[in-house]
Design a protein around this motif. Sequence first.
Motif, mmCIF file in Angstrom:
data_model
loop_
_atom_site.group_PDB
_atom_site.id
_atom_site.type_symbol
_atom_site.label_atom_id
_atom_site.label_comp_id
_atom_site.label_asym_id
_atom_site.label_seq_id
_atom_site.Cartn_x
_atom_site.Cartn_y
_atom_site.Cartn_z
ATOM 1 N N ILE A 203 68.651 23.215 82.791
ATOM 2 C CA ILE A 203 67.151 22.865 83.403
ATOM 3 C C ILE A 203 66.214 22.321 82.375
ATOM 4 O O ILE A 203 65.384 21.541 82.409
ATOM 5 N N GLU A 204 66.401 23.062 80.872
ATOM 6 C CA GLU A 204 65.540 22.614 79.905
ATOM 7 C C GLU A 204 65.843 21.124 79.352
ATOM 8 O O GLU A 204 64.769 20.594 79.023
ATOM 9 N N ASN A 205 66.946 20.675 79.583
ATOM 10 C CA ASN A 205 67.309 19.392 79.427
ATOM 11 C C ASN A 205 66.683 18.503 80.219
ATOM 12 O O ASN A 205 66.159 17.449 79.943
ATOM 13 N N LEU A 206 66.689 18.729 81.734
ATOM 14 C CA LEU A 206 65.837 18.123 82.779
ATOM 15 C C LEU A 206 64.367 17.887 82.427
ATOM 16 O O LEU A 206 63.924 16.891 82.402
ATOM 17 N N GLN A 207 63.863 19.200 81.988
ATOM 18 C CA GLN A 207 62.540 19.248 81.782
ATOM 19 C C GLN A 207 62.238 18.260 80.495
ATOM 20 O O GLN A 207 60.893 17.699 80.504
ATOM 21 N N ALA A 208 63.186 18.427 79.409
ATOM 22 C CA ALA A 208 62.699 17.577 78.228
ATOM 23 C C ALA A 208 62.507 15.900 78.514
ATOM 24 O O ALA A 208 62.084 15.360 77.867
ATOM 25 N N LYS A 209 63.430 15.673 79.478
ATOM 26 C CA LYS A 209 63.485 13.954 79.787
ATOM 27 C C LYS A 209 62.535 13.901 81.043
ATOM 28 O O LYS A 209 62.773 12.471 81.320
ATOM 29 N N ASN A 210 61.822 14.758 81.559
ATOM 30 C CA ASN A 210 61.067 14.472 82.740
ATOM 31 C C ASN A 210 61.617 14.058 83.947
ATOM 32 O O ASN A 210 61.248 13.306 84.494
ATOM 33 N N ILE A 211 63.141 14.619 84.211
ATOM 34 C CA ILE A 211 63.789 14.190 85.522
ATOM 35 C C ILE A 211 63.474 15.201 86.617
ATOM 36 O O ILE A 211 63.733 16.421 86.191
ATOM 37 N N PRO A 212 63.019 14.761 87.419
ATOM 38 C CA PRO A 212 62.395 15.676 88.624
ATOM 39 C C PRO A 212 63.676 16.468 89.206
ATOM 40 O O PRO A 212 64.734 15.814 89.396
ATOM 41 N N PHE A 213 63.514 17.691 89.663
ATOM 42 C CA PHE A 213 64.702 18.425 90.036
ATOM 43 C C PHE A 213 63.807 19.263 91.118
ATOM 44 O O PHE A 213 62.850 19.634 91.001
ATOM 45 N N LEU A 214 64.612 19.574 92.020
ATOM 46 C CA LEU A 214 64.445 20.785 93.212
ATOM 47 C C LEU A 214 65.461 21.741 93.187
ATOM 48 O O LEU A 214 66.554 21.575 93.405
ATOM 49 N N PHE A 215 65.058 23.012 93.300
ATOM 50 C CA PHE A 215 66.041 24.174 93.612
ATOM 51 C C PHE A 215 65.960 24.196 95.130
ATOM 52 O O PHE A 215 65.059 24.621 95.475
ATOM 53 N N VAL A 216 67.269 23.730 95.514
ATOM 54 C CA VAL A 216 67.393 23.828 97.032
ATOM 55 C C VAL A 216 68.175 25.018 97.445
ATOM 56 O O VAL A 216 69.452 25.110 97.430
ATOM 57 N N THR A 217 67.455 26.104 98.098
ATOM 58 C CA THR A 217 67.963 27.235 98.381
ATOM 59 C C THR A 217 68.107 27.715 99.891
ATOM 60 O O THR A 217 67.054 27.308 100.659
ATOM 61 N N ASN A 218 69.072 28.288 100.482
ATOM 62 C CA ASN A 218 69.195 28.867 101.910
ATOM 63 C C ASN A 218 68.531 30.126 101.991
ATOM 64 O O ASN A 218 68.163 30.496 103.279
ATOM 65 N N ASN A 219 67.783 30.475 100.975
ATOM 66 C CA ASN A 219 67.067 31.842 101.146
ATOM 67 C C ASN A 219 65.715 31.702 101.446
ATOM 68 O O ASN A 219 64.829 30.990 101.023
ATOM 69 N N SER A 220 65.620 32.118 102.782
ATOM 70 C CA SER A 220 64.242 31.968 103.438
ATOM 71 C C SER A 220 63.245 33.179 103.395
ATOM 72 O O SER A 220 62.125 33.194 103.873
#
Length: 256
Positions: free
Chosen positions: A29-46
């Motif tokens: 996650i920190e690598n994604l943030q450092a490179k400004n790559i968008p991401f979504l945590f997609v969870t079935n928890n409602s």
Amino acid sequence: MKKYAGYMIDLDGTIYRGKEKIPAAKRFIENLQAKNIPFLFVTNNSTQAPEKVVANLAKNFDIHVTVDNVFTSALATADYIADLDNEKRTAYVIGELGLKQAILDRGFKFEETTPDYVVVGLDYDVTYHKFELATLAIKRGATFIGTNADTNLPNERGLVPGAGSVIALVECATQQKAQYVGKPETIIMEKALKRLGLAKDQVAMVGDNYMTDIQAGINFGIDTILVYTGVSTKEQVAKKAIKPTVELDSLDQWEV
């Protein structure tokens, strides 16, 4: 190694394991943030609002994200019914605060007798009366929506009933199948991709569970990355006709 412009990422089993940290996931996650790559945590928890998910990640796993990085089956369900018909804006909801708030935030009003939609998710305080209201409303013509089909959830006591078990009772009582939204259905993936603002060939689904995370990606037609830190085993996946695009023992093996 293909470079993706964005990622959809599962939580439990992928980013953490119950209450246990997965250090490689934090680095990912920190690598994604450092490179400004968008991401979504997609969870079935409602059950939880995005704010609660963000707080849990920060407090217990030292992973710091914003609500814009969280996409729950509750948010996907609210998006889905909001887009179905602009004239239909009432719902009866069996579920926790996370689901109810998501639906209210999309401009719906709660109605017990003649709602346009009956939405059912995991409800820790479900009662016969709630089941009765849902059943009667569906029998009167309400559209029946289920957040996700997971029949069980793991906790410290073992496998306990999940949203799918709650929904199954209403299905039995009404003799109608719910329209499911969460993984492995494509609805949650469509809504998540819309939020990312990317094309299918630009994103990958990252998860630990072949039957939900990876199957969702396959059903939706995007690349999939299975990490063996949670539910699925190599022996199980070896028997599948359609394999994940990538299989990893650790997210440290993946270069973003």
